[in-house]
Design an enzyme around this catalytic site. Sequence first.
Site, PDB file in Angstrom:
ATOM      1  N   ARG A  31      47.944  33.313  30.350  1.00  0.00           N
ATOM      2  CA  ARG A  31      47.367  34.575  30.836  1.00  0.00           C
ATOM      3  C   ARG A  31      47.477  34.643  32.353  1.00  0.00           C
ATOM      4  O   ARG A  31      47.338  33.645  33.029  1.00  0.00           O
ATOM      5  CB  ARG A  31      45.887  34.650  30.420  1.00  0.00           C
ATOM      6  CG  ARG A  31      45.693  35.289  29.085  1.00  0.00           C
ATOM      7  CD  ARG A  31      44.286  35.183  28.594  1.00  0.00           C
ATOM      8  NE  ARG A  31      43.276  35.599  29.562  1.00  0.00           N
ATOM      9  CZ  ARG A  31      41.983  35.692  29.286  1.00  0.00           C
ATOM     10  NH1 ARG A  31      41.550  35.400  28.077  1.00  0.00           N
ATOM     11  NH2 ARG A  31      41.119  36.061  30.190  1.00  0.00           N
ATOM     12  N   LYS A  78      34.540  30.775  23.653  1.00  0.00           N
ATOM     13  CA  LYS A  78      34.009  31.958  22.945  1.00  0.00           C
ATOM     14  C   LYS A  78      35.040  32.545  21.974  1.00  0.00           C
ATOM     15  O   LYS A  78      34.735  32.760  20.814  1.00  0.00           O
ATOM     16  CB  LYS A  78      33.620  33.068  23.942  1.00  0.00           C
ATOM     17  CG  LYS A  78      32.528  32.701  24.911  1.00  0.00           C
ATOM     18  CD  LYS A  78      32.092  33.915  25.729  1.00  0.00           C
ATOM     19  CE  LYS A  78      33.164  34.489  26.628  1.00  0.00           C
ATOM     20  NZ  LYS A  78      33.494  33.682  27.801  1.00  0.00           N
ATOM     21  N   ARG A  91      28.582  41.425  29.664  1.00  0.00           N
ATOM     22  CA  ARG A  91      28.895  40.616  30.845  1.00  0.00           C
ATOM     23  C   ARG A  91      27.966  40.967  32.009  1.00  0.00           C
ATOM     24  O   ARG A  91      27.999  40.306  33.034  1.00  0.00           O
ATOM     25  CB  ARG A  91      30.318  40.888  31.324  1.00  0.00           C
ATOM     26  CG  ARG A  91      31.408  40.255  30.508  1.00  0.00           C
ATOM     27  CD  ARG A  91      31.699  38.846  30.964  1.00  0.00           C
ATOM     28  NE  ARG A  91      33.068  38.538  31.299  1.00  0.00           N
ATOM     29  CZ  ARG A  91      34.083  38.442  30.463  1.00  0.00           C
ATOM     30  NH1 ARG A  91      33.917  38.673  29.196  1.00  0.00           N
ATOM     31  NH2 ARG A  91      35.281  38.110  30.888  1.00  0.00           N
ATOM     32  N   ARG A 122      45.344  26.530  28.750  1.00  0.00           N
ATOM     33  CA  ARG A 122      45.283  27.513  27.663  1.00  0.00           C
ATOM     34  C   ARG A 122      46.583  28.315  27.563  1.00  0.00           C
ATOM     35  O   ARG A 122      47.179  28.686  28.562  1.00  0.00           O
ATOM     36  CB  ARG A 122      44.120  28.472  27.917  1.00  0.00           C
ATOM     37  CG  ARG A 122      44.062  29.623  26.917  1.00  0.00           C
ATOM     38  CD  ARG A 122      42.731  30.277  26.830  1.00  0.00           C
ATOM     39  NE  ARG A 122      42.411  31.131  27.958  1.00  0.00           N
ATOM     40  CZ  ARG A 122      41.285  31.806  28.058  1.00  0.00           C
ATOM     41  NH1 ARG A 122      40.359  31.692  27.124  1.00  0.00           N
ATOM     42  NH2 ARG A 122      41.047  32.558  29.103  1.00  0.00           N
ATOM     43  N   ARG A 137      36.587  33.945  38.558  1.00  0.00           N
ATOM     44  CA  ARG A 137      35.926  34.370  37.317  1.00  0.00           C
ATOM     45  C   ARG A 137      34.650  33.559  37.073  1.00  0.00           C
ATOM     46  O   ARG A 137      33.647  34.088  36.603  1.00  0.00           O
ATOM     47  CB  ARG A 137      36.891  34.222  36.127  1.00  0.00           C
ATOM     48  CG  ARG A 137      37.977  35.295  36.147  1.00  0.00           C
ATOM     49  CD  ARG A 137      39.162  34.932  35.274  1.00  0.00           C
ATOM     50  NE  ARG A 137      38.858  34.796  33.878  1.00  0.00           N
ATOM     51  CZ  ARG A 137      39.556  34.048  33.035  1.00  0.00           C
ATOM     52  NH1 ARG A 137      40.587  33.348  33.468  1.00  0.00           N
ATOM     53  NH2 ARG A 137      39.226  33.991  31.776  1.00  0.00           N
TER      54      ARG A 137
HETATM   55  P1  AMP Z   1      38.038  37.630  28.851  1.00  0.00           P
HETATM   56  O1  AMP Z   1      39.231  37.657  27.971  1.00  0.00           O
HETATM   57  O2  AMP Z   1      36.750  37.853  28.099  1.00  0.00           O
HETATM   58  O3  AMP Z   1      37.987  36.418  29.749  1.00  0.00           O
HETATM   59  O4  AMP Z   1      38.157  38.910  29.830  1.00  0.00           O
HETATM   60  C1  AMP Z   1      39.241  39.030  30.732  1.00  0.00           C
HETATM   61  C2  AMP Z   1      38.892  40.049  31.801  1.00  0.00           C
HETATM   62  O5  AMP Z   1      38.640  41.330  31.202  1.00  0.00           O
HETATM   63  C3  AMP Z   1      37.643  39.742  32.616  1.00  0.00           C
HETATM   64  O6  AMP Z   1      37.896  38.841  33.696  1.00  0.00           O
HETATM   65  C4  AMP Z   1      37.260  41.138  33.079  1.00  0.00           C
HETATM   66  O7  AMP Z   1      38.107  41.579  34.143  1.00  0.00           O
HETATM   67  C5  AMP Z   1      37.578  41.998  31.874  1.00  0.00           C
HETATM   68  N1  AMP Z   1      36.422  42.110  30.946  1.00  0.00           N
HETATM   69  C6  AMP Z   1      36.343  41.626  29.669  1.00  0.00           C
HETATM   70  N2  AMP Z   1      35.151  41.918  29.114  1.00  0.00           N
HETATM   71  C7  AMP Z   1      34.441  42.590  30.065  1.00  0.00           C
HETATM   72  C8  AMP Z   1      33.126  43.135  30.119  1.00  0.00           C
HETATM   73  N3  AMP Z   1      32.278  43.047  29.074  1.00  0.00           N
HETATM   74  N4  AMP Z   1      32.737  43.750  31.277  1.00  0.00           N
HETATM   75  C9  AMP Z   1      33.573  43.851  32.325  1.00  0.00           C
HETATM   76  N5  AMP Z   1      34.813  43.341  32.359  1.00  0.00           N
HETATM   77  C10 AMP Z   1      35.265  42.718  31.228  1.00  0.00           C
END
Ligand code: AMP
Length: 216
Positions: free
Chosen positions: A155, A13, A88, A122, A166
């Site tokens: 990360r 994404k 999400r 990554r 996740r």
């Molecule tokens: P990502 O970089 O999109 O994988 O997001 C990393 C982490 O941020 C996720 O595992 C969640 O803990 C939090 N997060 C990101 N976007 C959201 C969202 N829309 N709703 C809830 N938690 C989020």
Amino acid sequence: MKIIFLGPPGSGKGTYASRLSPILNVPHISTGDILRENVKRETELGRTASEYMEKGKLVPDKIIISMIKERISQEDCRNGFILDGFPRTINQAKELDRITEIDAVINLAVPEDIIIKRLTARRVCEKCGAIYNILTLKPKEEGICDRCGGRLIQRKDDTEEVIKKRLEVYKETAKPIIEFYENKKKLYDIEINQADASVEEGVERILKVLKSLNEQ
Ligand code: AMP
């Protein structure tokens, strides 16, 4: 154009959204990046969010929804945006629907073994957030960002244990969101079945879908 990228963590994404943003001339908005920036700056939001993020859990809807409302009301979103990592939850999708109309939802489908392989490989730039992969998208110089010279790091939530959590969270929450956009006839599936599928090829496929929408 107002576009959403759906897909499990590691489906690409962020990579696709950052490539498409300059092509479509709309900002790439990643809720994960906004949260990580807040964690880094040690803001109140960052402190609350990091407790959830480190465990691979979702940050509560209330926090995320007000954060995204504020972001998409900014001037640079006048002509649209690409959302990456939002919505999400079905609640987030419904809230977004109340604020604005989305043109297309790109749903990236990638098998789980490929995701684990990709995410453990990554790396991200500590400074500018650019994404690399030590298997498929290597920087010119090991450990250094091509774009800004920043240090490349892994990360905290890209370890196998947190990745599995996740993915579990994604499976539980994604289905109703996918159905929501399917019912609205906004969903476009892009299947990626190879671990080393090129980013360019994916970008081309997504652009083809968006172009066909514009011609409708
Ligand atoms: P990502 O970089 O999109 O994988 O997001 C990393 C982490 O941020 C996720 O595992 C969640 O803990 C939090 N997060 C990101 N976007 C959201 C969202 N829309 N709703 C809830 N938690 C989020």
